[in-house]
Motif scaffolding. Structure first.
Motif, PDB file in Angstrom:
ATOM      1  N   ARG A  68       6.962  39.727  31.578  1.00 18.01           N
ATOM      2  CA  ARG A  68       7.025  38.542  30.585  1.00 18.01           C
ATOM      3  C   ARG A  68       6.799  37.323  31.162  1.00 18.01           C
ATOM      4  O   ARG A  68       6.014  36.369  31.113  1.00 18.01           O
ATOM      5  CB  ARG A  68       8.019  38.598  29.554  1.00 18.01           C
ATOM      6  CG  ARG A  68       7.903  37.502  28.707  1.00 18.01           C
ATOM      7  CD  ARG A  68       8.994  37.645  27.577  1.00 18.01           C
ATOM      8  NE  ARG A  68       8.671  36.288  26.586  1.00 18.01           N
ATOM      9  CZ  ARG A  68       9.339  36.041  25.475  1.00 18.01           C
ATOM     10  NH1 ARG A  68      10.400  37.095  25.327  1.00 18.01           N
ATOM     11  NH2 ARG A  68       9.376  35.005  24.670  1.00 18.01           N
ATOM     12  N   ALA A  69       7.722  37.052  32.436  1.00 24.32           N
ATOM     13  CA  ALA A  69       7.925  36.188  32.960  1.00 24.32           C
ATOM     14  C   ALA A  69       6.439  35.833  33.694  1.00 24.32           C
ATOM     15  O   ALA A  69       5.802  34.622  33.951  1.00 24.32           O
ATOM     16  CB  ALA A  69       8.974  35.867  34.085  1.00 24.32           C
ATOM     17  N   THR A  70       5.978  36.978  34.287  1.00 24.69           N
ATOM     18  CA  THR A  70       4.762  36.936  35.137  1.00 24.69           C
ATOM     19  C   THR A  70       3.689  36.552  34.245  1.00 24.69           C
ATOM     20  O   THR A  70       2.632  35.538  34.583  1.00 24.69           O
ATOM     21  CB  THR A  70       4.426  38.264  35.786  1.00 24.69           C
ATOM     22  OG1 THR A  70       5.600  38.484  36.594  1.00 24.69           O
ATOM     23  CG2 THR A  70       3.177  38.082  36.526  1.00 24.69           C
ATOM     24  N   GLU A  86       3.780  32.890  33.243  1.00 22.00           N
ATOM     25  CA  GLU A  86       3.057  32.073  34.450  1.00 22.00           C
ATOM     26  C   GLU A  86       1.747  32.068  34.399  1.00 22.00           C
ATOM     27  O   GLU A  86       1.114  31.154  34.754  1.00 22.00           O
ATOM     28  CB  GLU A  86       3.682  32.700  35.647  1.00 22.00           C
ATOM     29  CG  GLU A  86       5.072  32.187  36.131  1.00 22.00           C
ATOM     30  CD  GLU A  86       5.666  32.849  37.441  1.00 22.00           C
ATOM     31  OE1 GLU A  86       4.769  33.235  38.283  1.00 22.00           O
ATOM     32  OE2 GLU A  86       6.682  33.034  37.590  1.00 22.00           O
ATOM     33  N   ALA A  87       1.212  33.175  34.272  1.00 20.83           N
ATOM     34  CA  ALA A  87      -0.337  33.379  34.333  1.00 20.83           C
ATOM     35  C   ALA A  87      -1.011  32.611  32.895  1.00 20.83           C
ATOM     36  O   ALA A  87      -2.144  31.943  33.263  1.00 20.83           O
ATOM     37  CB  ALA A  87      -0.717  34.592  33.925  1.00 20.83           C
ATOM     38  N   VAL A  88      -0.243  32.714  31.821  1.00 24.03           N
ATOM     39  CA  VAL A  88      -0.817  31.763  30.716  1.00 24.03           C
ATOM     40  C   VAL A  88      -0.790  30.543  30.993  1.00 24.03           C
ATOM     41  O   VAL A  88      -1.588  29.445  30.750  1.00 24.03           O
ATOM     42  CB  VAL A  88       0.031  32.194  29.345  1.00 24.03           C
ATOM     43  CG1 VAL A  88      -0.311  31.248  28.287  1.00 24.03           C
ATOM     44  CG2 VAL A  88      -0.095  33.465  29.104  1.00 24.03           C
ATOM     45  N   ASN A  89       0.386  29.865  31.708  1.00 15.38           N
ATOM     46  CA  ASN A  89       0.532  28.452  32.176  1.00 15.38           C
ATOM     47  C   ASN A  89      -0.571  28.144  32.899  1.00 15.38           C
ATOM     48  O   ASN A  89      -1.198  26.967  32.848  1.00 15.38           O
ATOM     49  CB  ASN A  89       2.094  28.410  32.529  1.00 15.38           C
ATOM     50  CG  ASN A  89       2.947  28.348  31.415  1.00 15.38           C
ATOM     51  OD1 ASN A  89       2.784  28.266  30.345  1.00 15.38           O
ATOM     52  ND2 ASN A  89       4.297  28.570  31.812  1.00 15.38           N
TER      53      ASN A  89
END
Length: 134
Positions: A41-43, A46-49
């Motif tokens: 989820r964090a990854t 990060e990809a979304v950001n």
């Protein structure tokens, strides 16, 4: 009224330990799976950001490109207006040149006529002087 358990109902200590170990392994596996999900989820976040940042940068570049295009179009329009004005000035200058040439030609004809009249008057003066001398 307590009832006595049969051998089927009672679990051995080893069986209880084994179940406890299995439950602990299952808990650890679930915890590990949860941590993996959190990492994923964090990854993903990060990809979304990063994608949002890239989109923002792309929008900025697009806006800059639009502004440059608009500025270039305005400069082109001004250059076209200057070109038209220069063409009009050239046309006016050409008309003025033609008028000046016509005036010069007319003045040249008037000068020739004046010279011819002067020559004629000079001849008449000479003839009059000759007539007086006789």
């Amino acid at each position: 009224m307590s009832r006595r358990r049969t051998s089927r109902e009672t679990m051995s200590l080893d069986e209880i330990k084994a179940q406890k170990e299995q439950a602990e392994l299952a808990r650890k596996k679930a915890e590990e799976d949860l941590n993996n999900v959190k990492k994923e989820r964090a990854t993903a976040e990060e990809a979304v950001n990063k994608a949002a940042e890239q989109r923002s940068n792309a929008e900025k570049q697009l806006n800059e490109a639009r502004e440059k295009r608009q500025k270039a179009e305005e400069e082109l329009k001004q250059a076209e207006e200057k070109r038209k004005k220069a063409e009009q000035e050239v046309q006016v200058a050409e008309e003025n040149r033609k008028k000046a040439e016509q005036e010069l030609s007319k003045a040249e004809e008037e000068r020739k006529a004046a010279e011819a009249a002067f020559k004629k008057a000079e001849e008449e003066r000479k003839a009059a002087e000759a007539a007086l001398a006789q």
